[in-house]
Design an enzyme around this catalytic site. Structure first.
Site, PDB file in Angstrom:
ATOM      1  N   LYS A 172      13.318  -2.070  -8.117  1.00 23.92           N
ATOM      2  CA  LYS A 172      13.956  -1.312  -7.045  1.00 23.92           C
ATOM      3  C   LYS A 172      14.316  -2.248  -5.888  1.00 23.92           C
ATOM      4  O   LYS A 172      15.368  -2.124  -5.283  1.00 23.92           O
ATOM      5  CB  LYS A 172      13.050  -0.193  -6.532  1.00 23.92           C
ATOM      6  CG  LYS A 172      13.789   0.669  -5.512  1.00 23.92           C
ATOM      7  CD  LYS A 172      13.007   1.870  -5.095  1.00 23.92           C
ATOM      8  CE  LYS A 172      12.059   1.546  -3.979  1.00 23.92           C
ATOM      9  NZ  LYS A 172      12.737   1.272  -2.700  1.00 23.92           N
ATOM     10  N   HIS A 175       4.311   1.954  -8.206  1.00 24.80           N
ATOM     11  CA  HIS A 175       3.329   0.864  -8.125  1.00 24.80           C
ATOM     12  C   HIS A 175       2.382   0.900  -9.321  1.00 24.80           C
ATOM     13  O   HIS A 175       2.026  -0.137  -9.880  1.00 24.80           O
ATOM     14  CB  HIS A 175       2.480   0.992  -6.847  1.00 24.80           C
ATOM     15  CG  HIS A 175       3.234   0.776  -5.578  1.00 24.80           C
ATOM     16  ND1 HIS A 175       3.471   1.794  -4.688  1.00 24.80           N
ATOM     17  CD2 HIS A 175       3.784  -0.324  -5.045  1.00 24.80           C
ATOM     18  CE1 HIS A 175       4.141   1.312  -3.648  1.00 24.80           C
ATOM     19  NE2 HIS A 175       4.343   0.032  -3.840  1.00 24.80           N
ATOM     20  N   SER A 190       9.471   5.592  -3.531  1.00 21.06           N
ATOM     21  CA  SER A 190       9.338   4.600  -2.466  1.00 21.06           C
ATOM     22  C   SER A 190       8.281   5.083  -1.495  1.00 21.06           C
ATOM     23  O   SER A 190       8.143   6.293  -1.261  1.00 21.06           O
ATOM     24  CB  SER A 190      10.674   4.462  -1.725  1.00 21.06           C
ATOM     25  OG  SER A 190      10.473   3.873  -0.456  1.00 21.06           O
ATOM     26  N   GLY A 199       0.807  -1.221   0.000  1.00 23.88           N
ATOM     27  CA  GLY A 199       0.000   0.000   0.000  1.00 23.88           C
ATOM     28  C   GLY A 199       0.833   1.259   0.000  1.00 23.88           C
ATOM     29  O   GLY A 199       2.015   1.246  -0.320  1.00 23.88           O
ATOM     30  N   HIS A 246       2.470   4.680  -4.968  1.00 25.89           N
ATOM     31  CA  HIS A 246       3.014   5.817  -5.718  1.00 25.89           C
ATOM     32  C   HIS A 246       3.090   5.420  -7.191  1.00 25.89           C
ATOM     33  O   HIS A 246       2.673   4.311  -7.575  1.00 25.89           O
ATOM     34  CB  HIS A 246       4.375   6.214  -5.149  1.00 25.89           C
ATOM     35  CG  HIS A 246       5.315   5.069  -4.983  1.00 25.89           C
ATOM     36  ND1 HIS A 246       5.834   4.365  -6.051  1.00 25.89           N
ATOM     37  CD2 HIS A 246       5.802   4.458  -3.875  1.00 25.89           C
ATOM     38  CE1 HIS A 246       6.618   3.421  -5.618  1.00 25.89           C
ATOM     39  NE2 HIS A 246       6.609   3.433  -4.289  1.00 25.89           N
TER      40      HIS A 246
END
Ligand code: PAF
Length: 279
Positions: free
Chosen positions: A145, A33, A181, A27, A30
Site C-alpha cells: 500500500k 499489518h 490503514s 502501531g 489492523h
C-alpha cells in the site's frame, strides 16, 4: 511473546534468536499489518514487530500528535498473530540526542507523496535504516500500500548494501475496497462511506488502460476531477511504471497511485496492472 522496550532487551532477545524477520510498523495495527506478520512467519523462524511512531517522517503540520496509539490492543493482536517479539522503544532510546545524520534519498523522494510531504521519505529511510541496524533481521516485510516507501526502502538497502531481504505484502482491503490503514479510524461515518471512491477511481483508470487508452494526463485529470466533485482534496493521481518512472504509451506494466484528503484525513492507495501487449 516478548515485549522489548530498551535497546539492551532487543539486543539480548536478538542474541538468543537466529533467523529473524522484522515487520516495522507505527502501531495501531489492523489486518493489513497482521497479514505482514503472517508473511514474515512464512519466511523466517522468528518474527519481531517494531512499533514506533517516528517523528522524523511527519511534517510540522502533519498528524504526529494525533496519530493513533493503541499499544495494549496491538500487543494482543500480535500475540494471537504469532509474533515472537514486539520492539517498542521510546523516543529517548532511539534518539538519545537529536538525530544528526540522515539518509538522503534520491529524487524519487520528492515526487508523488514526497512532493506533498517534504522530508517524509528522508525520515522514513533514516528510521528504517536505524531499525535494520538495531534488529539486524535476515528479512524485513513492508506493505505494497505504501508503494513509494517500499521502492525507496528497496533502493536504500541496495545502494547502502544493507544485508537484508525486503519482502512486500499485498494490500488488505475492506469488503467495499477501501485499503486498510491506521488512518481510516479518523474518518467520520460519512467519510468512511465515501472513502472507497479512491480505490474505484484507480480501478476506472485501470479499465481505461486495459481498453487501450494511453492519454495518461487525461486519465489522471479525470479521476482527480471525479474525486474533487465528491469533496476530496486531491494531492495526485499518477500512472507510472512499476519502478515509478514516468509511463510510456508502449508500456504494459503500470502502477496507478493516488493520494487525497477526505476532511482532515489523507488516504493513499495504488493498483498494479499488466495489460496485453499493444499490437
Ligand atoms: O509504514 C510505516 O508504518 C512506517 O513508514 C515505517 C516503515 C514503520 C517507518 O516508520
Amino acid at each position: 511473546m516478548q515485549v522489548l522496550h530498551s535497546l539492551e532487551a532487543l539486543h539480548n532477545w536478538r542474541a538468543a534468536h537466529t533467523d529473524v524477520a522484522l515487520v516495522p510498523t507505527m502501531g495501531n495495527l489492523h489486518d493489513g499489518h497482521l497479514a505482514l506478520v503472517e508473511l514474515a512467519r512464512q519466511h523466517a523462524a522468528h518474527v519481531v514487530v517494531s512499533i514506533f511512531v517516528n517523528p522524523l517522517q511527519f511534517g510540522p503540520n502533519e498528524d504526529f500528535a494525533r496519530y493513533p496509539r493503541s499499544f495494549d490492543a496491538d500487543c494482543a493482536r500480535l500475540q494471537s498473530a504469532g509474533a515472537d517479539a514486539v520492539f517498542a522503544p521510546d523516543a529517548a532510546a532511539l534518539f538519545p540526542q537529536p538525530q544528526r545524520y540522515h539518509v538522503e534519498p534520491p529524487a524519487l523522494a520528492n515526487e508523488l507523496c514526497g512532493a506533498f510531504r517534504p522530508g517524509h521519505f528522508r525520515g522514513v529511510a533514516t528510521i528504517v535504516l536505524k531499525l535494520l541496524n538495531l534488529v539486524q533481521p535476515r528479512i524485513a516485510v513492508f506493505g505494497r500500500k505504501d508503494y513509494q516507501q517500499l521502492a525507496i526502502i528497496r533502493g536504500l538497502c541496495a545502494d547502502l548494501n544493507v544485508p537484508v531481504q525486503i519482502i512486500a505484502g499485498d494490500t488488505v482491503r475492506a469488503a467495499d475496497g477501501l485499503a486498510l490503514s491506521s488512518r481510516n479510524g479518523f474518518l467520520s461515518a460519512d467519510e468512511r462511506a465515501e472513502a472507497p471512491r479512491l480505490h474505484q477511481a484507480l480501478n476506472e483508470i485501470g479499465q481505461q488502460l486495459v481498453a487501450g487508452q494511453r492519454d495518461f494526463a487525461t486519465l489522471e485529470h479525470a479521476a482527480a476531477q471525479t474525486l474533487a466533485k465528491h469533496g476530496w482534496r486531491v494531492d495526485y493521481i499518477a500512472i507510472r511504471r512499476l519502478d515509478l518512472a514516468l509511463s510510456d504509451a508502449t508500456d504494459t506494466h503500470f502502477i496507478i497511485l493516488g493520494a487525497a484528503h477526505l476532511g482532515r484525513t489523507r488516504l493513499i492507495d495504488n493498483l498494479e496492472l499488466t495489460v496485453a501487449e499493444n499490437l
